[in-house]
Structures are given as C-alpha cells and as structure tokens.
Design a protein around this motif. Structure first.
Motif, PDB file in Angstrom:
ATOM      1  N   THR A 116       0.851  -1.186   0.000  1.00 37.79           N
ATOM      2  CA  THR A 116       0.000   0.000   0.000  1.00 37.79           C
ATOM      3  C   THR A 116       0.883   1.231   0.000  1.00 37.79           C
ATOM      4  OG1 THR A 116      -0.042   0.240   2.383  1.00 37.79           O
ATOM      5  CG2 THR A 116      -1.714  -1.171   1.421  1.00 37.79           C
ATOM      6  N   ASN A 164     -10.491   5.955   5.804  1.00 41.76           N
ATOM      7  CA  ASN A 164     -11.606   6.412   6.639  1.00 41.76           C
ATOM      8  C   ASN A 164     -11.257   6.209   8.108  1.00 41.76           C
ATOM      9  OD1 ASN A 164     -11.891   3.699   7.080  1.00 41.76           O
ATOM     10  ND2 ASN A 164     -13.875   3.500   6.075  1.00 41.76           N
ATOM     11  N   TRP A 165     -12.254   6.038   8.944  1.00 39.42           N
ATOM     12  CA  TRP A 165     -12.028   5.908  10.388  1.00 39.42           C
ATOM     13  C   TRP A 165     -11.135   4.731  10.739  1.00 39.42           C
ATOM     14  CZ3 TRP A 165     -13.718   1.161  11.763  1.00 39.42           C
ATOM     15  CH2 TRP A 165     -14.734   0.580  10.991  1.00 39.42           C
ATOM     16  N   GLN A 166     -11.013   3.768   9.825  1.00 41.96           N
ATOM     17  CA  GLN A 166     -10.196   2.595  10.164  1.00 41.96           C
ATOM     18  C   GLN A 166      -8.736   2.949  10.385  1.00 41.96           C
ATOM     19  OE1 GLN A 166     -11.040  -1.374   8.801  1.00 41.96           O
ATOM     20  NE2 GLN A 166     -12.043  -0.415   7.066  1.00 41.96           N
ATOM     21  N   TRP A 170      -4.252   2.583  13.654  1.00 44.45           N
ATOM     22  CA  TRP A 170      -2.786   2.705  13.531  1.00 44.45           C
ATOM     23  C   TRP A 170      -2.290   4.096  13.878  1.00 44.45           C
ATOM     24  CZ3 TRP A 170      -5.696   0.837   9.249  1.00 44.45           C
ATOM     25  CH2 TRP A 170      -5.811  -0.547   9.229  1.00 44.45           C
ATOM     26  N   MET A 189      -5.134   6.537  -0.531  1.00 46.85           N
ATOM     27  CA  MET A 189      -4.143   5.468  -0.542  1.00 46.85           C
ATOM     28  C   MET A 189      -4.470   4.475  -1.647  1.00 46.85           C
ATOM     29  SD  MET A 189      -4.965   3.140   2.767  1.00 46.85           S
ATOM     30  CE  MET A 189      -3.494   2.178   2.516  1.00 46.85           C
ATOM     31  N   THR A 191      -3.757   0.410  -3.029  1.00 51.77           N
ATOM     32  CA  THR A 191      -3.332  -0.933  -2.616  1.00 51.77           C
ATOM     33  C   THR A 191      -3.278  -1.875  -3.816  1.00 51.77           C
ATOM     34  OG1 THR A 191      -4.480  -0.614  -0.507  1.00 51.77           O
ATOM     35  CG2 THR A 191      -3.859  -2.875  -1.087  1.00 51.77           C
ATOM     36  N   PHE A 257       3.382  -5.737   2.228  1.00 51.60           N
ATOM     37  CA  PHE A 257       2.856  -6.686   3.218  1.00 51.60           C
ATOM     38  C   PHE A 257       2.894  -8.090   2.638  1.00 51.60           C
ATOM     39  CE2 PHE A 257      -0.725  -4.847   0.901  1.00 51.60           C
ATOM     40  CZ  PHE A 257      -1.352  -5.974   0.397  1.00 51.60           C
ATOM     41  N   GLU A 259       1.023 -11.520   3.793  1.00 48.24           N
ATOM     42  CA  GLU A 259       0.178 -12.243   4.744  1.00 48.24           C
ATOM     43  C   GLU A 259       0.494 -13.742   4.696  1.00 48.24           C
ATOM     44  OE1 GLU A 259      -3.751 -11.341   3.516  1.00 48.24           O
ATOM     45  OE2 GLU A 259      -3.588  -9.207   3.969  1.00 48.24           O
TER      46      GLU A 259
ATOM     47  N   ARG B   8     -10.772 -11.281   9.025  1.00 42.14           N
ATOM     48  CA  ARG B   8      -9.483 -10.816   8.554  1.00 42.14           C
ATOM     49  C   ARG B   8      -9.385  -9.310   8.779  1.00 42.14           C
ATOM     50  NH1 ARG B   8      -6.596 -10.191   3.621  1.00 42.14           N
ATOM     51  NH2 ARG B   8      -8.462  -9.924   2.401  1.00 42.14           N
ATOM     52  N   LEU B   9     -10.512  -8.672   8.564  1.00 43.50           N
ATOM     53  CA  LEU B   9     -10.550  -7.231   8.693  1.00 43.50           C
ATOM     54  C   LEU B   9     -10.341  -6.783  10.127  1.00 43.50           C
ATOM     55  CD1 LEU B   9     -12.738  -5.317   6.475  1.00 43.50           C
ATOM     56  CD2 LEU B   9     -12.569  -4.551   8.823  1.00 43.50           C
ATOM     57  N   ALA B  12      -6.675  -7.184  10.313  1.00 44.96           N
ATOM     58  CA  ALA B  12      -5.818  -6.756   9.198  1.00 44.96           C
ATOM     59  C   ALA B  12      -5.171  -5.408   9.410  1.00 44.96           C
ATOM     60  CB  ALA B  12      -6.637  -6.721   7.913  1.00 44.96           C
ATOM     61  N   ALA B  14      -2.688  -2.505   7.048  1.00 46.83           N
ATOM     62  CA  ALA B  14      -2.936  -1.482   6.041  1.00 46.83           C
ATOM     63  C   ALA B  14      -3.540  -2.025   4.749  1.00 46.83           C
ATOM     64  CB  ALA B  14      -1.641  -0.757   5.735  1.00 46.83           C
ATOM     65  N   ALA B  15      -3.529  -3.332   4.557  1.00 47.35           N
ATOM     66  CA  ALA B  15      -4.013  -3.882   3.300  1.00 47.35           C
ATOM     67  C   ALA B  15      -5.480  -3.547   3.050  1.00 47.35           C
ATOM     68  CB  ALA B  15      -3.839  -5.394   3.287  1.00 47.35           C
ATOM     69  N   LEU B  16      -6.236  -3.364   4.097  1.00 48.34           N
ATOM     70  CA  LEU B  16      -7.657  -3.108   3.915  1.00 48.34           C
ATOM     71  C   LEU B  16      -8.039  -1.797   4.604  1.00 48.34           C
ATOM     72  CD1 LEU B  16      -8.864  -6.714   4.615  1.00 48.34           C
ATOM     73  CD2 LEU B  16      -9.202  -5.499   2.468  1.00 48.34           C
ATOM     74  N   PRO B  17      -7.852  -0.699   3.891  1.00 46.19           N
ATOM     75  CA  PRO B  17      -8.076   0.592   4.539  1.00 46.19           C
ATOM     76  C   PRO B  17      -9.549   0.938   4.707  1.00 46.19           C
ATOM     77  CG  PRO B  17      -7.501   0.926   2.252  1.00 46.19           C
ATOM     78  CD  PRO B  17      -7.421  -0.553   2.496  1.00 46.19           C
ATOM     79  N   VAL B  18     -10.408   0.316   3.933  1.00 52.44           N
ATOM     80  CA  VAL B  18     -11.811   0.700   3.943  1.00 52.44           C
ATOM     81  C   VAL B  18     -12.673  -0.546   4.084  1.00 52.44           C
ATOM     82  CG1 VAL B  18     -13.666   1.654   2.545  1.00 52.44           C
ATOM     83  CG2 VAL B  18     -11.449   2.775   2.574  1.00 52.44           C
ATOM     84  N   LEU B  19     -13.666  -0.450   4.931  1.00 53.00           N
ATOM     85  CA  LEU B  19     -14.568  -1.565   5.166  1.00 53.00           C
ATOM     86  C   LEU B  19     -15.385  -1.842   3.911  1.00 53.00           C
ATOM     87  CD1 LEU B  19     -14.939  -2.947   7.911  1.00 53.00           C
ATOM     88  CD2 LEU B  19     -16.937  -1.518   8.272  1.00 53.00           C
ATOM     89  N   ARG B  21     -18.579  -3.305   1.703  1.00 52.64           N
ATOM     90  CA  ARG B  21     -20.016  -3.265   2.010  1.00 52.64           C
ATOM     91  C   ARG B  21     -20.449  -4.551   2.696  1.00 52.64           C
ATOM     92  NH1 ARG B  21     -20.354   1.609   2.466  1.00 52.64           N
ATOM     93  NH2 ARG B  21     -22.512   1.207   2.998  1.00 52.64           N
ATOM     94  N   LEU B 161     -13.273   1.070  17.514  1.00 53.58           N
ATOM     95  CA  LEU B 161     -13.566   1.819  16.288  1.00 53.58           C
ATOM     96  C   LEU B 161     -14.571   1.069  15.424  1.00 53.58           C
ATOM     97  CD1 LEU B 161     -10.004   3.125  15.290  1.00 53.58           C
ATOM     98  CD2 LEU B 161     -11.815   4.326  16.515  1.00 53.58           C
ATOM     99  N   VAL B 162     -14.348  -0.236  15.242  1.00 51.15           N
ATOM    100  CA  VAL B 162     -15.275  -1.012  14.399  1.00 51.15           C
ATOM    101  C   VAL B 162     -16.662  -1.011  15.039  1.00 51.15           C
ATOM    102  CG1 VAL B 162     -15.816  -3.287  13.471  1.00 51.15           C
ATOM    103  CG2 VAL B 162     -13.468  -2.474  13.409  1.00 51.15           C
ATOM    104  N   TYR B 165     -18.127   2.835  14.735  1.00 50.16           N
ATOM    105  CA  TYR B 165     -18.442   3.399  13.420  1.00 50.16           C
ATOM    106  C   TYR B 165     -19.373   2.517  12.581  1.00 50.16           C
ATOM    107  CZ  TYR B 165     -15.149   7.129  14.300  1.00 50.16           C
ATOM    108  OH  TYR B 165     -14.515   8.216  14.838  1.00 50.16           O
ATOM    109  N   THR B 166     -19.633   1.288  13.043  1.00 47.18           N
ATOM    110  CA  THR B 166     -20.655   0.494  12.349  1.00 47.18           C
ATOM    111  C   THR B 166     -21.974   0.511  13.129  1.00 47.18           C
ATOM    112  OG1 THR B 166     -19.956  -1.588  13.398  1.00 47.18           O
ATOM    113  CG2 THR B 166     -18.962  -1.052  11.261  1.00 47.18           C
TER     114      THR B 166
END
Lengths: 336, 195
Positions: A116, A164-166, A170, A189, A191, A257, A259, B8-9, B12, B14-19, B21, B161-162, B165-166
């Motif tokens: 990323t 976003n908020w995620q 970090w 960002m 990926t 990364f 995995e 995984r999320l 996880a 940085a590989a998955l920056p956005v949730l 749907r 956070l999860v 925000y959900t």
C-alpha cells in the motif's frame, strides 16, 4: 428432469440469476433444496452411475434419486468427498478412482502479497456512494521473459480510496480530538493485492476422515495442503513489484505486506478430480466425463489441471456449458 | 466469505483501509444481535466496566454519542464470544488484567477505581507503547499478524472503532454515511460529502 441431472448443485449467485431461471422457464425442472448427497449409486453390471443417496437436511430421511446421467457440481472438495464416500468392490478407494488421483492435486490461489502507499494531493476530492469497481493488473511474470526465481505468476487486484475511520487503529491518540480527526476522510491510498497461481502437487490432497462424521453422519474430510516453494516465491515477489509500481506512481509511505494465509482462504479450491487424456493419471476426460463411469460428469473446480492466477468461476461455467452440450449430444446419439 | 473477510478485517493492517459493504453489513448484523442478547457472555462485570471505560476514553461523548452510548462494550463481548478464537480471546483478557496491574503499580487501585486523570495516564502510556513498537516492525510482516496486532491496546482500539463506526449513531450521526447512498459520483468536492 434437469434437477435429476444436477443432484448436487453449487448455487452460485450467477446460477440463481441466469441458468436456474432459464431452466425454470422450461417447466421441466424440479428444485429440491435441503438435499444432502451422501453418495453415488453404482450399478456393477452396467458400470454406470444410476443415482444418488440423499439425506433430507430437515427430516433426516434417507432418499434415493435415479437418473440416466449424473452431474456432480458440489464444489471441488464436496464432489470429491461424495465420490470418496461411494466406494464399491470395483472401486475400493472411491468411485471413478482407478487412477488414484481422486482427491489429489488440490489447489487454491495464494493471495496476500502486495503493498500500500499514500498518494499525495487531491485532498479536496472524494468519491460519493459505493464504488463498485477496482483495478486489475494481469499477470506479467513469465509472459515474455523467464523469471529465474519461480514459474508462472500472479495478478493484482486493487483500488485507490481515501482512508476512513479505520486508520485510527494505527494512529496515535484517543479522545475528542482523535474522534474529530476520524470524522473527516484521511489521505488517498492505493493498494495492490496479489493472487498467485498454485501448482498442482500430488501431496496436496484430501481423504475421508475415518474418525469424524458431519452433522448428517457423512465422513468428514481430512485436508492436507500447504504452499510449496513456488507459491512462497510468488508471494514474496508480489511485495516487491507492488512496491515498485507504487514508487513509480509517486506514492509515499509505501508499505509492503506479506500475509501468511493458509490454502483455502482464497476459496478457489480446485483440482481434486483432474482432467486428462490418460485414464491412468486423471479422473475426467476433456468433456468432464469420468474415465471409469461414462454417465458421470463433474463440472466444478475439481476438474482443473492447473489453477492459473485468475478468478476461476467463469471458466467453471464455460466448462459446464461445454460438458452439458457434449452430454446432450451423446444422449441424442444413444451413447449415453 | 463474508465472515472470513470480516475476521481478517478485524485483524488486518494497512491492506484493507476501507470496510467493504459486505463486512459493513456483517457488523451491522452484530449490532442487531445486541438488542436481543443483552447478557454478557465472556466479560465479567469487572472486565465489562474496564472495557466500557476504556472505549469511552477512546471515543468519548461529544456533540455526538460516544462508545458507551452505542454499547461498544457489548459489541466487544459478542466479538470475543462468537468470533475470536481462544488464543485471541485469551490475549485480550490477559491485556485487560495487565491494565489493572499497571494501575495498581502506579496508583494502588484497580483501573476502574482510578480518577479520570489517572485512567487517562494509563491509557496514554498504552497508546504511546503501541506507537513505539509499530515502526518499523510491521512493514515486513511474515506472519498472520504483525507484531502490533497482537498488542492488547491495538485490539481494544480497533474493536472500539469497528463497534462505534458500524453502529447506527456512528455511521449516521458521526460519519454522515448512508446505507443506500443518495447519489454516486466518481470525483466530487469534499464539501459535498457531508450533505
């Protein structure tokens, strides 16, 4: 009628949207949900499959259904399990398994190498609504030049999004200011996430578990499968090339990364009843027809001889349509 | 796939920056389950008080609801009970116990008995330790979890956070998000987002 051909059917969304409505429109289909196929019935005098034993998933009643030809389409693992659970005196290690390859050569795509990076700028822009798409980078390794470290290759899926908020997990900080920061979009960002080809390996295999049964009393599977040297080399290379592409695109804070996903996570299982010209080394012929049992077809991922690195569903569907066309033709000729 | 993707999320990096749907829908279902199952299954009352307090320190009530108001503690209890494996659950609970050990060492009392200032001090130290070990160890992760992701406070922060925000208040009032978006645009000005 068609339902009797498709005793064990993997209900993919595309089937629900396309082929099943088309079959229903013929008025010749009976759909029978809650039917757990236990095993295939084999007639030793005709050397044909004559039907399936089914357990009703709601009443647990044992049933039998008969048919002229039989298509197994229950997924690579389940179709193989049904046949392994259908041993006869002729086929002591699983029906249609004179080659010994049934359950062998299990593959899944190795995924989870990539990188990323942050793409500076455009902070005043955002996407609205749910983005439906991403990018795809087709395989570029071992296409024109031979790579010294591995055979075959991988493709990348990916996308560019604003964090976003995620990102908060970090970030350092907590409390009201932290919450306020997270209420606004973060930087853009990008990926790259790799999906690699898995090589067929005889030692990646499934067998019936002699100690455990599932909820319906059918023997569970024991799965023996591990990434080998070539898959590990692909995963590592994904981290390098993804980083190089991000760097060339001007990304900052690039983070490769890698995995450690187990085989199976990509849910592209295939290879457990592979096609081949030689009945001694394969289960199915070029028409997804079992070498040993002519009226038995397997039209799911089990038929695959190699995995490529792309999503396999469309290939399975094309092979299924082709196998059905062949079977219909054979029936018309009176050969099935 | 949804469940696996969502698990995984939860772990996880940085590989998955956005949730996705799908994952969002899945966590929404977890929130729906909460109303039907108010009783805690994994956390005991003391642990629950700690989780409630720490999550509210991470996402406090401001002009919008905080973690406590949207029942993040119950969300975490459900994730611990039904989603985490034994190893993850034990790591989380051991981390909670360690927070009490730290509080007793410094202030001579359990975390939940401390003043707000004392609690802030403990949580600040956890947050700074996390920042300290993150770089650069995570960059070349070889295992399923990067070193940071095994840390209690990372798990706590991420779950908060999860969970927040959900939740309905979290995505509607705080993020102005919509389950069914009013419109689509591939490139819009940022001011249009909150409207």
């Amino acid at each position: 009628m068609l339902a009797r051909l498709h005793y064990a059917l993997l209900l993919q969304q595309r089937s629900l949207n396309s082929t099943l409505p088309a079959a229903q429109a013929t008025g010749k289909i009976t759909i029978r949900p809650h039917s757990i196929v236990h095993s295939v019935i084999f007639d030793r005098s005709t050397r044909k499959a004559t039907g399936v034993r089914v357990i009703d998933g709601q009443t647990r009643e044992a049933l039998e259904f008969r048919g002229r030809i039989l298509f197994l389409c229950a997924s690579a693992l389940e179709s193989a399990r049904i046949l392994l659970n259908s041993s006869t005196t002729e086929f002591s290690n699983g029906l249609a398994n004179s080659s010994g390859e049934l359950g062998r050569n299990l593959m899944d795509h190795c995924m989870g190498g990539g990188a990323t990076g942050l793409i500076p700028g455009n902070e005043d822009k955002i996407t609205l609504g749910h983005r439906p798409n991403g990018i795809y980078v087709p395989r570029f390794r071992n296409v024109k030049e031979k790579h010294p470290g591995f055979v075959r290759g991988y493709g990348f899926q990916g996308d560019g999004v604003r964090q976003n908020w995620q990102r908060g997990a970090w970030m350092t900080g907590f409390g009201a200011d932290f919450k306020h920061t997270l209420s606004r979009p973060g930087p853009w960002m990008f990926t790259f996430y790799g999906f690699g080809e898995c090589l067929p390996n005889h030692e990646n295999y499934i067998e019936l578990d002699t100690q455990r049964v599932d909820a319906w009393g059918v023997p569970a599977l024991k799965i023996h499968c591990a990434w080998r040297e070539n898959e590990r080399a692909l995963l590592k290379d994904m981290t390098l090339t993804a980083s190089e592409m991000l760097s060339a695109a001007g990304a900052k804070q690039i983070e490769p990364f890698l995995e450690d996903n187990a085989p199976g996570l990509t849910i592209h299982e295939m290879g457990t009843a592979r096609m081949g010209r030689d009945p001694k080394t394969s289960v199915l012929n070029a028409h997804n027809q079992a070498h040993d049992v002519k009226n038995l077809f397997i039209t799911d991922g089990a038929c695959m001889t190699s995995s490529a690195c792309v999503n396999p569903s469309l290939t399975y569907m094309a092979l299924t349509a082709r196998a059905c066309d062949f079977a219909v033709d054979q029936m018309k000729r009176g050969e099935l | 796939m949804q469940r696996r993707e969502a698990l995984r999320l939860l772990a996880a990096a940085a590989a998955l920056p956005v949730l996705s749907r799908d994952a969002f829908s899945l966590f929404r279902e977890v929130h729906e389950q909460l109303a039907a199952a108010p009783a805690l299954k994994t956390l005991n009352p003391h642990q629950n008080a700690m989780v409630t307090a720490i999550s509210e320190l991470i996402i406090p009530q401001t002009d919008t609801p905080g973690a406590k108001a949207v029942r993040v503690n119950e969300f975490i209890d459900l994730i611990l009970t039904e989603w985490y494996d034994d190893d993850e659950r034990q790591r989380f609970l051991a981390g909670l116990a360690d927070v009490d050990v730290r509080s007793r060492d410094v202030f001579g009392k359990d975390f939940v008995d401390g003043s707000e200032k004392q609690q802030l001090q403990i949580v600040s130290s956890l947050d700074e330790e996390l920042a300290g070990i993150r770089q650069p160890l995570d960059l070349h992760r070889e295992g399923r979890f990067a070193p940071t992701e095994k840390q209690f406070f990372y798990m706590m922060k991420r779950l908060t956070l999860v969970g927040y925000y959900t939740s309905q208040a979290g995505f509607e009032q705080e993020r102005h998000e919509h389950i069914i978006p009013p419109r689509h645009a591939g490139c819009a000005s940022i001011e249009e987002e909150a409207t």
